[in-house]
Design an enzyme around this catalytic site. Structure first.
Site, short mmCIF file in Angstrom:
data_model
loop_
_atom_site.label_atom_id
_atom_site.label_comp_id
_atom_site.label_asym_id
_atom_site.label_seq_id
_atom_site.Cartn_x
_atom_site.Cartn_y
_atom_site.Cartn_z
N LYS A 84 37.96 35.78 33.59
CA LYS A 84 38.84 34.91 34.38
C LYS A 84 38.03 34.20 35.44
O LYS A 84 37.33 34.83 36.25
CB LYS A 84 39.88 35.76 35.09
CG LYS A 84 41.19 35.87 34.36
CD LYS A 84 42.14 36.66 35.23
CE LYS A 84 43.55 36.52 34.77
NZ LYS A 84 44.45 37.30 35.64
C1 E4P Z 1 47.72 36.51 35.60
O1 E4P Z 1 46.73 36.48 34.89
C2 E4P Z 1 47.78 37.15 36.92
O2 E4P Z 1 47.15 38.39 36.86
C3 E4P Z 1 49.20 37.42 37.38
O3 E4P Z 1 50.13 36.95 36.47
C4 E4P Z 1 49.49 37.17 38.81
O4 E4P Z 1 50.83 37.44 39.06
P1 E4P Z 1 51.43 37.63 40.52
O5 E4P Z 1 51.70 36.29 41.08
O6 E4P Z 1 52.70 38.40 40.30
O7 E4P Z 1 50.42 38.40 41.32
#
Ligand code: E4P
Length: 222
Positions: A84
């Site tokens: 990521k």
């Molecule tokens: C996605 O890859 C992220 O890890 C995640 O969906 C973030 O979600 P949040 O806004 O609930 O922290």
């Protein structure tokens, strides 16, 4: 459409995979931290060994060379690991370098169509628009998912990037992501549990059993 689990919790991942509906996982530094002071590499490798598909895990550096160096390291941890990279200017350049090395990138923290486009053009395998976080500031998160799906669809020859609807907060988000044509939605474990629940199903099961036992006798099974 595919469903990923948005967690670093091993028990939840095992359960999701056992159900047969979870084919990937997304983590981030906050989700990993929730698991306590863990060995990052070991945890990601364990997740990768449980999950049949892509497991996204994030770099911590913010400059291009740092992101690329961390990504190269992460890419050696498992076959199905995806790195990521945040949707920053440095992230675009890092994504481009990593794509040239065939390292799969999930271009994360996407909050606009332009960010998603740049991620895709730089060669990201996935882009992750964060629906819930946009809703939180009064914007329409799912509208962004729809826009990205529509635009990517217009360029099937040049854009191969898949969309992961992320920051999913409730089952209605999953329905809307599916309707919008998102290839993937990554959901927290609690949302996965909520997706199957319906009070009429519970009432229906009890009523069928009651009727059966009334006639066949208490405790009589098939
Ligand atoms: C996605 O890859 C992220 O890890 C995640 O969906 C973030 O979600 P949040 O806004 O609930 O922290």
């Amino acid at each position: 459409m595919r469903l990923f689990l948005d967690t670093a919790n091993i028990d939840h991942i095992r359960h999701g995979v056992k159900l047969g509906v979870i084919t990937g996982v997304t983590t981030n530094p906050s989700l990993v931290s929730k698991e306590g002071k863990v060995d990052y590499k070991h945890l990601v490798q364990e997740i990768c060994s449980i999950v049949p598909g892509p497991v996204s895990t994030e770099v911590l550096s913010q400059d291009v060379s740092g992101m690329v160096a961390e990504a190269r390291q992460i890419a050696t941890w498992a076959e199905n690991v995806v790195v990521k990279i945040p949707a920053s200017l440095e992230g675009v350049e890092a994504t481009h370098q990593l794509a040239k090395e065939n390292i799969k990138v999930n271009f994360t923290l996407c909050f606009s169509l332009n960010q998603a486009l740049l991620g895709a053009l730089a060669g990201a395998a996935f882009v992750s628009p964060f629906v819930g976080r946009l809703d939180d500031i009064g914007e329409h998160g799912m509208r962004l998912v729809k826009e990205i799906v529509e635009v990517f669809k217009k360029y099937p020859d040049s854009i191969k990037t898949q969309l992961i609807a992320a920051s999913i907060r409730h089952p209605q988000h999953c329905i809307e992501a599916a309707e919008a044509g998102a290839q993937i939605a990554t959901v927290p474990y609690q949302v996965l549990m909520q997706m199957i629940r319906h009070p009429l199903t519970d009432i229906g099961i009890s009523r069928f059993l009651e009727d059966w036992h009334k006639v066949m006798g208490e405790g009589k099974s098939i």
